[in-house]
Motif scaffolding. Structure first.
Motif, PDB file in Angstrom:
ATOM      1  N   ASP A   1       0.824  -1.213   0.000  1.00 60.39           N
ATOM      2  CA  ASP A   1       0.000   0.000   0.000  1.00 60.39           C
ATOM      3  C   ASP A   1       0.856   1.261   0.000  1.00 60.39           C
ATOM      4  O   ASP A   1       0.644   2.193   0.756  1.00 60.39           O
ATOM      5  CB  ASP A   1      -0.965   0.008   1.197  1.00 60.39           C
ATOM      6  N   GLU A   2       1.830   1.276  -0.924  1.00 54.30           N
ATOM      7  CA  GLU A   2       2.748   2.414  -1.036  1.00 54.30           C
ATOM      8  C   GLU A   2       2.399   3.342  -2.197  1.00 54.30           C
ATOM      9  O   GLU A   2       2.998   4.397  -2.345  1.00 54.30           O
ATOM     10  CB  GLU A   2       4.184   1.912  -1.235  1.00 54.30           C
ATOM     11  N   GLY A   3       1.488   2.912  -3.048  1.00 53.65           N
ATOM     12  CA  GLY A   3       1.143   3.718  -4.213  1.00 53.65           C
ATOM     13  C   GLY A   3       1.980   3.377  -5.431  1.00 53.65           C
ATOM     14  O   GLY A   3       1.966   4.107  -6.419  1.00 53.65           O
ATOM     15  N   PHE A   4       2.714   2.262  -5.363  1.00 55.34           N
ATOM     16  CA  PHE A   4       3.572   1.840  -6.460  1.00 55.34           C
ATOM     17  C   PHE A   4       3.263   0.398  -6.854  1.00 55.34           C
ATOM     18  O   PHE A   4       2.886  -0.419  -6.013  1.00 55.34           O
ATOM     19  CB  PHE A   4       5.054   1.895  -6.058  1.00 55.34           C
ATOM     20  N   VAL A   5       3.444   0.111  -8.140  1.00 60.83           N
ATOM     21  CA  VAL A   5       3.367  -1.238  -8.681  1.00 60.83           C
ATOM     22  C   VAL A   5       4.662  -1.449  -9.458  1.00 60.83           C
ATOM     23  O   VAL A   5       5.115  -0.554 -10.179  1.00 60.83           O
ATOM     24  CB  VAL A   5       2.140  -1.398  -9.611  1.00 60.83           C
ATOM     25  N   ASP A   6       5.265  -2.620  -9.312  1.00 55.85           N
ATOM     26  CA  ASP A   6       6.489  -2.911 -10.052  1.00 55.85           C
ATOM     27  C   ASP A   6       6.255  -2.790 -11.552  1.00 55.85           C
ATOM     28  O   ASP A   6       5.198  -3.193 -12.060  1.00 55.85           O
ATOM     29  CB  ASP A   6       6.993  -4.326  -9.748  1.00 55.85           C
ATOM     30  N   VAL A   7       7.232  -2.253 -12.251  1.00 61.13           N
ATOM     31  CA  VAL A   7       7.156  -2.102 -13.708  1.00 61.13           C
ATOM     32  C   VAL A   7       6.917  -3.460 -14.359  1.00 61.13           C
ATOM     33  O   VAL A   7       6.141  -3.574 -15.307  1.00 61.13           O
ATOM     34  CB  VAL A   7       8.428  -1.409 -14.244  1.00 61.13           C
ATOM     35  N   GLU A   8       7.560  -4.493 -13.832  1.00 61.48           N
ATOM     36  CA  GLU A   8       7.363  -5.840 -14.389  1.00 61.48           C
ATOM     37  C   GLU A   8       5.896  -6.256 -14.296  1.00 61.48           C
ATOM     38  O   GLU A   8       5.362  -6.894 -15.211  1.00 61.48           O
ATOM     39  CB  GLU A   8       8.241  -6.842 -13.639  1.00 61.48           C
TER      40      GLU A   8
ATOM     41  N   GLU B   1       3.139  -7.320 -17.203  1.00 64.96           N
ATOM     42  CA  GLU B   1       2.295  -8.516 -17.143  1.00 64.96           C
ATOM     43  C   GLU B   1       0.818  -8.166 -17.288  1.00 64.96           C
ATOM     44  O   GLU B   1       0.083  -8.835 -18.017  1.00 64.96           O
ATOM     45  CB  GLU B   1       2.526  -9.258 -15.820  1.00 64.96           C
ATOM     46  N   ILE B   2       0.378  -7.127 -16.576  1.00 68.83           N
ATOM     47  CA  ILE B   2      -1.031  -6.712 -16.627  1.00 68.83           C
ATOM     48  C   ILE B   2      -1.436  -6.360 -18.055  1.00 68.83           C
ATOM     49  O   ILE B   2      -2.517  -6.714 -18.517  1.00 68.83           O
ATOM     50  CB  ILE B   2      -1.285  -5.502 -15.700  1.00 68.83           C
ATOM     51  N   LEU B   3      -0.563  -5.648 -18.742  1.00 64.72           N
ATOM     52  CA  LEU B   3      -0.877  -5.184 -20.096  1.00 64.72           C
ATOM     53  C   LEU B   3      -0.540  -6.227 -21.160  1.00 64.72           C
ATOM     54  O   LEU B   3      -0.668  -5.960 -22.357  1.00 64.72           O
ATOM     55  CB  LEU B   3      -0.152  -3.868 -20.381  1.00 64.72           C
ATOM     56  N   ALA B   4      -0.126  -7.394 -20.715  1.00 61.98           N
ATOM     57  CA  ALA B   4       0.100  -8.545 -21.604  1.00 61.98           C
ATOM     58  C   ALA B   4       0.922  -8.204 -22.839  1.00 61.98           C
ATOM     59  O   ALA B   4       0.589  -8.591 -23.953  1.00 61.98           O
ATOM     60  CB  ALA B   4      -1.238  -9.166 -21.991  1.00 61.98           C
ATOM     61  N   GLY B   5       1.964  -7.435 -22.633  1.00 57.24           N
ATOM     62  CA  GLY B   5       2.860  -7.126 -23.741  1.00 57.24           C
ATOM     63  C   GLY B   5       2.340  -6.116 -24.741  1.00 57.24           C
ATOM     64  O   GLY B   5       2.924  -5.965 -25.814  1.00 57.24           O
ATOM     65  N   ASP B   6       1.259  -5.413 -24.435  1.00 53.74           N
ATOM     66  CA  ASP B   6       0.738  -4.377 -25.324  1.00 53.74           C
ATOM     67  C   ASP B   6       1.709  -3.193 -25.275  1.00 53.74           C
ATOM     68  O   ASP B   6       1.584  -2.305 -24.439  1.00 53.74           O
ATOM     69  CB  ASP B   6      -0.665  -3.956 -24.888  1.00 53.74           C
ATOM     70  N   GLN B   7       2.684  -3.210 -26.158  1.00 48.70           N
ATOM     71  CA  GLN B   7       3.773  -2.237 -26.102  1.00 48.70           C
ATOM     72  C   GLN B   7       3.292  -0.800 -26.202  1.00 48.70           C
ATOM     73  O   GLN B   7       3.826   0.091 -25.550  1.00 48.70           O
ATOM     74  CB  GLN B   7       4.829  -2.526 -27.177  1.00 48.70           C
ATOM     75  N   GLU B   8       2.264  -0.556 -26.993  1.00 46.45           N
ATOM     76  CA  GLU B   8       1.738   0.801 -27.127  1.00 46.45           C
ATOM     77  C   GLU B   8       1.202   1.303 -25.781  1.00 46.45           C
ATOM     78  O   GLU B   8       1.499   2.422 -25.356  1.00 46.45           O
ATOM     79  CB  GLU B   8       0.645   0.848 -28.186  1.00 46.45           C
ATOM     80  N   ALA B   9       0.442   0.471 -25.091  1.00 47.04           N
ATOM     81  CA  ALA B   9      -0.092   0.850 -23.773  1.00 47.04           C
ATOM     82  C   ALA B   9       1.031   0.989 -22.754  1.00 47.04           C
ATOM     83  O   ALA B   9       1.031   1.913 -21.937  1.00 47.04           O
ATOM     84  CB  ALA B   9      -1.118  -0.179 -23.303  1.00 47.04           C
ATOM     85  N   ILE B  10       1.984   0.092 -22.802  1.00 48.86           N
ATOM     86  CA  ILE B  10       3.132   0.137 -21.887  1.00 48.86           C
ATOM     87  C   ILE B  10       3.899   1.439 -22.077  1.00 48.86           C
ATOM     88  O   ILE B  10       4.241   2.115 -21.105  1.00 48.86           O
ATOM     89  CB  ILE B  10       4.041  -1.093 -22.098  1.00 48.86           C
TER      90      ILE B  10
END
Length: 156
Positions: A102-109, A113-122
């Motif tokens: 609950d720090e307000g951060f999510v790992d870049v990795e 994963e969440i965006l399933a390799g959607d490079q444009e969204a990333i």
């Protein structure tokens, strides 16, 4: 439906501030040069080649005038993008489910994963403005606040 209809008065006010912060030469238009300078000030390494993509027809949704993007067009464009994310609490809840401390951060990795390799969204999310100094963590609360979706104090 116009993108402006998707925005609350608070969102419009926040986005107007963003517009005027990016309009570096204060000519009431955002140009590639304005975006370039803003990206550089945020630490982007390749701002010169990145800047035109933020004003492309695909992003803006219409052809730009010769002078650039005016405030109304900017607000309409942002309204079209933000309309999809109309409930800030749901967006925050989604990110918080990956934020174990609950720090307000999510790992870049994790974002990859969440965006399933959607490079444009990333590429749109993982910009220096939303990354910590190590560039290994995505500051999602800042991202949601910058969308103008809700005041920063609601995000803590």
């Amino acid at each position: 439906m116009s993108g402006l209809e998707n925005l609350s008065p608070a969102q419009i006010k926040q986005l107007q501030r963003v517009f005027y912060a990016v309009d570096r030469d204060e000519d009431n238009y955002i140009t590639s040069d304005d975006v370039n300078k803003t990206l550089r000030s945020l630490g982007a390494k390749d701002a010169t080649t990145e800047a035109p993509s933020y004003l492309s027809t695909d992003v803006v949704g219409t052809q730009l005038s010769d002078r650039g993007l005016d405030a109304t067009s900017f607000l309409t464009m942002m309204g079209n993008h933000i309309g999809v994310l109309s409930d800030p609490r749901k967006l925050l809840d989604a990110f918080e489910s990956f934020d174990e401390r609950d720090e307000g951060f999510v790992d870049v990795e994790t974002v990859h994963e969440i965006l399933a390799g959607d490079q444009e969204a990333i590429d749109k999310l993982l910009v220096p403005a939303y990354l910590d100094r190590t560039r290994k963590r995505f500051e999602y609360r800042k991202f949601v606040a910058m969308l103008g979706m809700c005041p920063c104090e609601e995000l803590a």
